[in-house]
Motif scaffolding. Structure first.
Motif, PDB file in Angstrom:
ATOM      1  N   GLU A 280     -11.414 -24.138   4.716  1.00 23.09           N
ATOM      2  CA  GLU A 280     -11.797 -25.482   4.644  1.00 23.09           C
ATOM      3  C   GLU A 280     -12.438 -25.487   3.177  1.00 23.09           C
ATOM      4  OE1 GLU A 280     -12.394 -29.326   6.178  1.00 23.09           O
ATOM      5  OE2 GLU A 280     -11.136 -27.682   6.707  1.00 23.09           O
ATOM      6  N   LEU A 281     -13.350 -24.808   2.920  1.00 21.03           N
ATOM      7  CA  LEU A 281     -14.252 -24.670   1.716  1.00 21.03           C
ATOM      8  C   LEU A 281     -13.150 -24.641   0.294  1.00 21.03           C
ATOM      9  CD1 LEU A 281     -16.547 -24.173   3.423  1.00 21.03           C
ATOM     10  CD2 LEU A 281     -17.387 -22.525   1.832  1.00 21.03           C
ATOM     11  N   ASN A 282     -12.152 -23.773   0.565  1.00 16.15           N
ATOM     12  CA  ASN A 282     -11.192 -23.709  -0.483  1.00 16.15           C
ATOM     13  C   ASN A 282     -10.339 -25.002  -0.888  1.00 16.15           C
ATOM     14  OD1 ASN A 282      -9.551 -22.047  -2.442  1.00 16.15           O
ATOM     15  ND2 ASN A 282      -8.245 -21.768  -0.858  1.00 16.15           N
ATOM     16  N   LEU A 283      -9.585 -25.414   0.347  1.00 16.39           N
ATOM     17  CA  LEU A 283      -8.539 -26.423   0.121  1.00 16.39           C
ATOM     18  C   LEU A 283      -8.867 -27.735   0.045  1.00 16.39           C
ATOM     19  CD1 LEU A 283      -5.525 -24.606   2.084  1.00 16.39           C
ATOM     20  CD2 LEU A 283      -6.169 -24.622  -0.335  1.00 16.39           C
ATOM     21  N   VAL A 284      -9.957 -28.101   0.927  1.00 19.89           N
ATOM     22  CA  VAL A 284     -10.557 -29.250   1.359  1.00 19.89           C
ATOM     23  C   VAL A 284     -11.701 -29.616   0.493  1.00 19.89           C
ATOM     24  CG1 VAL A 284     -11.281 -31.206   2.993  1.00 19.89           C
ATOM     25  CG2 VAL A 284      -9.748 -29.431   3.570  1.00 19.89           C
ATOM     26  N   TRP A 285     -12.647 -28.838   0.401  1.00 17.26           N
ATOM     27  CA  TRP A 285     -13.861 -28.944  -0.515  1.00 17.26           C
ATOM     28  C   TRP A 285     -13.913 -28.761  -1.892  1.00 17.26           C
ATOM     29  CZ3 TRP A 285     -18.774 -27.444   3.020  1.00 17.26           C
ATOM     30  CH2 TRP A 285     -18.645 -27.860   4.225  1.00 17.26           C
ATOM     31  N   ASN A 286     -12.702 -27.954  -2.140  1.00 23.19           N
ATOM     32  CA  ASN A 286     -12.499 -27.281  -3.476  1.00 23.19           C
ATOM     33  C   ASN A 286     -13.665 -26.738  -4.226  1.00 23.19           C
ATOM     34  OD1 ASN A 286      -9.559 -28.389  -3.770  1.00 23.19           O
ATOM     35  ND2 ASN A 286     -10.617 -30.703  -3.913  1.00 23.19           N
ATOM     36  N   GLU A 287     -14.241 -25.849  -3.472  1.00 16.30           N
ATOM     37  CA  GLU A 287     -15.518 -25.280  -3.736  1.00 16.30           C
ATOM     38  C   GLU A 287     -15.414 -23.658  -3.948  1.00 16.30           C
ATOM     39  OE1 GLU A 287     -18.867 -26.831  -1.891  1.00 16.30           O
ATOM     40  OE2 GLU A 287     -18.615 -28.818  -2.448  1.00 16.30           O
ATOM     41  N   THR A 288     -14.244 -23.072  -3.871  1.00 17.11           N
ATOM     42  CA  THR A 288     -14.193 -21.742  -4.003  1.00 17.11           C
ATOM     43  C   THR A 288     -13.107 -21.197  -4.755  1.00 17.11           C
ATOM     44  OG1 THR A 288     -12.720 -21.678  -1.926  1.00 17.11           O
ATOM     45  CG2 THR A 288     -15.154 -20.946  -1.518  1.00 17.11           C
ATOM     46  N   TYR A 289     -13.449 -20.518  -5.851  1.00 18.24           N
ATOM     47  CA  TYR A 289     -12.676 -20.205  -6.970  1.00 18.24           C
ATOM     48  C   TYR A 289     -12.679 -18.557  -7.442  1.00 18.24           C
ATOM     49  CZ  TYR A 289     -11.882 -25.117  -8.221  1.00 18.24           C
ATOM     50  OH  TYR A 289     -11.630 -26.338  -7.982  1.00 18.24           O
ATOM     51  N   MET A 290     -11.632 -18.194  -8.160  1.00 19.37           N
ATOM     52  CA  MET A 290     -11.832 -16.730  -8.637  1.00 19.37           C
ATOM     53  C   MET A 290     -12.904 -16.538  -9.239  1.00 19.37           C
ATOM     54  SD  MET A 290      -9.070 -15.024 -11.158  1.00 19.37           S
ATOM     55  CE  MET A 290      -7.707 -14.715 -10.227  1.00 19.37           C
ATOM     56  N   SER A 291     -13.694 -15.280  -9.423  1.00 18.25           N
ATOM     57  CA  SER A 291     -14.627 -14.901 -10.156  1.00 18.25           C
ATOM     58  C   SER A 291     -14.284 -14.288 -11.345  1.00 18.25           C
ATOM     59  CB  SER A 291     -15.592 -13.831  -9.339  1.00 18.25           C
ATOM     60  OG  SER A 291     -14.858 -12.573  -9.143  1.00 18.25           O
ATOM     61  N   ALA A 292     -15.268 -14.221 -12.252  1.00 16.70           N
ATOM     62  CA  ALA A 292     -14.690 -13.517 -13.605  1.00 16.70           C
ATOM     63  C   ALA A 292     -14.459 -11.947 -13.250  1.00 16.70           C
ATOM     64  CB  ALA A 292     -15.946 -13.792 -14.600  1.00 16.70           C
ATOM     65  N   PRO A 293     -15.155 -11.077 -12.367  1.00 14.54           N
ATOM     66  CA  PRO A 293     -14.740  -9.673 -12.169  1.00 14.54           C
ATOM     67  C   PRO A 293     -13.361  -9.742 -11.683  1.00 14.54           C
ATOM     68  CG  PRO A 293     -17.050 -10.215 -11.632  1.00 14.54           C
ATOM     69  CD  PRO A 293     -16.575 -11.692 -11.794  1.00 14.54           C
ATOM     70  N   MET A 294     -13.095 -10.664 -10.651  1.00 14.54           N
ATOM     71  CA  MET A 294     -11.725 -10.607 -10.090  1.00 14.54           C
ATOM     72  C   MET A 294     -10.656 -10.776 -11.030  1.00 14.54           C
ATOM     73  SD  MET A 294     -10.627 -10.160  -7.064  1.00 14.54           S
ATOM     74  CE  MET A 294     -11.402  -9.363  -5.422  1.00 14.54           C
ATOM     75  N   GLU A 295     -10.729 -11.690 -12.013  1.00 14.12           N
ATOM     76  CA  GLU A 295      -9.799 -11.905 -13.270  1.00 14.12           C
ATOM     77  C   GLU A 295      -9.741 -10.995 -13.873  1.00 14.12           C
ATOM     78  OE1 GLU A 295      -9.468 -14.502 -17.365  1.00 14.12           O
ATOM     79  OE2 GLU A 295     -10.728 -15.387 -15.756  1.00 14.12           O
ATOM     80  N   SER A 296     -11.018 -10.153 -14.371  1.00 13.51           N
ATOM     81  CA  SER A 296     -10.929  -8.956 -15.180  1.00 13.51           C
ATOM     82  C   SER A 296     -10.246  -8.003 -14.613  1.00 13.51           C
ATOM     83  CB  SER A 296     -12.512  -8.506 -15.636  1.00 13.51           C
ATOM     84  OG  SER A 296     -12.631  -7.406 -16.340  1.00 13.51           O
ATOM     85  N   ILE A 297     -10.520  -7.377 -13.421  1.00 14.40           N
ATOM     86  CA  ILE A 297     -10.064  -6.164 -12.934  1.00 14.40           C
ATOM     87  C   ILE A 297      -8.534  -6.345 -12.472  1.00 14.40           C
ATOM     88  CG2 ILE A 297     -10.231  -4.738 -10.968  1.00 14.40           C
ATOM     89  CD1 ILE A 297     -13.124  -4.979 -11.170  1.00 14.40           C
ATOM     90  N   LEU A 298      -8.261  -7.589 -11.818  1.00 12.93           N
ATOM     91  CA  LEU A 298      -6.952  -7.555 -11.058  1.00 12.93           C
ATOM     92  C   LEU A 298      -5.898  -8.007 -12.440  1.00 12.93           C
ATOM     93  CD1 LEU A 298      -7.203  -9.477  -7.908  1.00 12.93           C
ATOM     94  CD2 LEU A 298      -7.241  -7.380  -8.107  1.00 12.93           C
ATOM     95  N   THR A 299      -6.190  -9.030 -13.239  1.00 17.63           N
ATOM     96  CA  THR A 299      -5.239  -8.869 -14.381  1.00 17.63           C
ATOM     97  C   THR A 299      -5.309  -7.638 -15.214  1.00 17.63           C
ATOM     98  OG1 THR A 299      -6.999  -9.988 -15.875  1.00 17.63           O
ATOM     99  CG2 THR A 299      -5.720 -11.411 -14.261  1.00 17.63           C
ATOM    100  N   GLY A 300      -6.428  -7.207 -15.573  1.00 22.00           N
ATOM    101  CA  GLY A 300      -6.028  -5.689 -16.310  1.00 22.00           C
ATOM    102  C   GLY A 300      -5.694  -4.678 -15.568  1.00 22.00           C
TER     103      GLY A 300
END
Length: 531
Positions: A280-300
């Motif tokens: 609900e927070l993610n799809l309706v409230w639009n208040e949960t996003y990827m973090s910078a560490p997640m981007e850094s590690i998963l994309t790396g």
């Protein structure tokens, strides 16, 4: 709306009115629409209580004021963010709040107030109702009690546990050490009760209709107890290694084992009315996003789980890439609204424990020489099981990868850019030293436990892994939270100081430190003590 402070005791079996919620027992009756007579038909009373407890761990219990905002306060605006998993894309509180260590009491007291208002009273009642007549349900209540309350002590440190509802002892709080040792006693009681019940009733499945975490089998609850014992034992690896080894040795005393297969684990199921608040927070409230560490590690790492965990950016300028938000930048704009949101929906089961987590715990135990297992095999099994869980391929190539994390490049403000902190790769190298091996184990465990931020934050604090980005701006009170050491705990609810100063003083004494976010918990030693 008038707010009242939670008072931590029961009169009889009722908890006093708190925090705009009203009397818990009265509210529960109104919510369920059933009578006291209904509660005794086919053990409905037992099931209703245990159902509330199961929902209350990953809080989605509707006490009349909505179901999703309590979860946001209890977990998403602290543990989910401090773990390095997520960040809100909106400039809440003008951009300065928990993210930059301007700690918000109204957010951070939510775990304490809701668990003591709604969940612990039901645990207390379920224990009393089943202790002498329903050994299987008593055991399940004990397991749920430990699962629910270890999250609370891992937020705050000392809690009211052994003396809950005990006026004679003035509801005296326990140190975190005492709480953890009591957790193991609780699991001992559960294992004894459930083992005896299974032996006498090998084909029984009476709890199946109430079970929303497992598959209804009592043997699965034994695996949950063993797996939970392993989780908590490893939490003590640095502070009480002897106790940790003793508890791990106990697991060998029964034949039920751990969660091992991808189909095994504990998740709050959405098949029987529960909805995932994070969705609900993610799809309706639009208040949960990827973090910078997640981007850094998963994309790396070019991790195939990236696309299973997150949605591509909706901002056309970002070419459907995957981008996150750095913590502690105090942004006061909406330019991150087009970045990567989570893949979690309202119908996604809410994970509390997965088989992959247990494999990584076993890898660490083997690394420390506490078992005769092979740490590399356990590590590989953890990664493989996680890939299977998310239905992604390429695990063997991934396990041979020597890629490391990527530098973080902010999509809006280059002042937020920062060099990658995580330098280890997925590939296991037997020649690495123990600290490097531990970093690999915990980094992969962190990836695999997503999106369960409570456990991820606890393990990141315990080990220091994965290496997260520090906040850019640190607005902690009087600099009490170190930028590099990061936040270690949540403050006790602020109203305690005025509403019950005696209990507040007792909690701070049990904490053995100042009541702020820079004070380490008992198990948080700052040293992994691998040698």
């Amino acid at each position: 709306m008038k707010k009242k402070y939670i008072h931590l005791y029961l009169i009889g079996l009722l908890l006093l009115s708190v925090a705009c919620t009203g009397n818990f027992r009265d509210y529960n009756t109104d919510l369920s629409g059933i009578t006291d007579d209904d509660l005794i038909i086919d053990d409905n009373g037992y099931g209703i209580r245990i159902g509330i407890i199961q929902q209350g761990i990953y809080f989605n219990y509707d006490f009349g004021k909505g179901k999703n905002w309590p979860f946001q306060l209890i977990q998403n605006l602290n543990a989910d963010m401090f773990s390095g998993y997520m960040h809100d894309g909106k400039p809440l509180n003008g951009g300065s709040h928990n993210s930059d260590y301007n700690m918000q009491d109204g957010w951070n007291s939510a775990m304490w107030t809701h668990m003591y208002s709604y969940i612990f009273p039901q645990i207390y009642q379920s224990e009393n109702a089943t202790r002498n007549t329903q050994p299987a349900l008593f055991a399940i209540t004990k397991i749920l009690k430990v699962e629910a309350m270890h999250r609370v002590t891992d937020y705050y440190g000392p809690i009211i546990y052994k003396n809950f509802a005990n006026a004679a002892n003035h509801y005296r709080p326990d140190t975190q050490k005492d709480v953890y040792y009591e957790f193991f006693n609780e699991l001992d009681s559960a294992v004894v009760a459930l083992t005896g019940y299974i032996e006498e009733n090998p084909d029984a499945n009476g709890f199946a209709r109430f079970d929303i975490l497992l598959d209804g089998k009592y043997s699965s609850w034994m695996k949950f107890a063993n797996s939970l014992r392993l989780r908590l034992a490893m939490r003590l690896a640095s502070v009480a290694p002897g106790k940790a080894q003793t508890e791990i040795a106990k697991i060998k005393e029964n034949d039920y084992g751990f969660f091992e297969m991808v189909t095994e684990g504990a998740s709050v199921s959405t098949q029987s009315g529960y909805t995932n608040p994070l969705g609900e927070l993610n799809l309706v409230w639009n208040e949960t996003y990827m973090s910078a560490p997640m981007e850094s590690i998963l994309t790396g790492y070019k991790d195939p789980r990236l696309k299973a965990y997150f949605a591509p950016c909706t901002d056309a300028a970002l070419n459907k890439g995957y981008h996150g938000i750095r913590q502690g930048t105090c942004f006061a704009h909406n330019h991150y609204a087009g970045l990567s949101k989570l893949s979690v929906t309202q119908s996604t089961d809410a994970p509390l424990m997965t088989a992959s987590e247990i494999w990584f715990l076993r890898a660490e135990a083997a690394l420390r020489g506490w078992t005769d297992e092979d740490e590399e095999i356990c590590y590989r099994n953890g990664v493989i099981t996680s890939f299977q869980q998310w239905g992604v391929y390429g695990v063997e190539d991934y396990l041979q990868s020597e890629l490391t994390a990527s530098d973080f490049i902010d999509t809006y403000d280059e002042e937020n850019n920062i060099e990658a902190r995580c330098k280890v790769s997925p590939k296991w190298d037997q020649q690495d030293d123990k600290e490097t091996k531990l970093e690999k184990i915990i980094t992969q465990k962190w990836i695999a436990m997503f999106p369960e931020g409570c456990e991820a934050w606890a393990e990141q604090r315990r080990t220091g892994y994965p290496r997260l980005f520090p906040v850019r701006f640190n607005h902690s009170k009087n600099g009490c939270i170190d930028t590099e050491i990061m936040v270690r705990r949540l403050n006790f609810p602020g109203t305690l100081q005025t509403e019950d100063p005696e209990q507040y003083r007792a909690l701070v004494e049990a904490l053995n430190g100042e009541d702020h976010g820079g004070t380490r918990l008992w198990w948080d030693t700052g040293n992994n003590n691998l040698e």
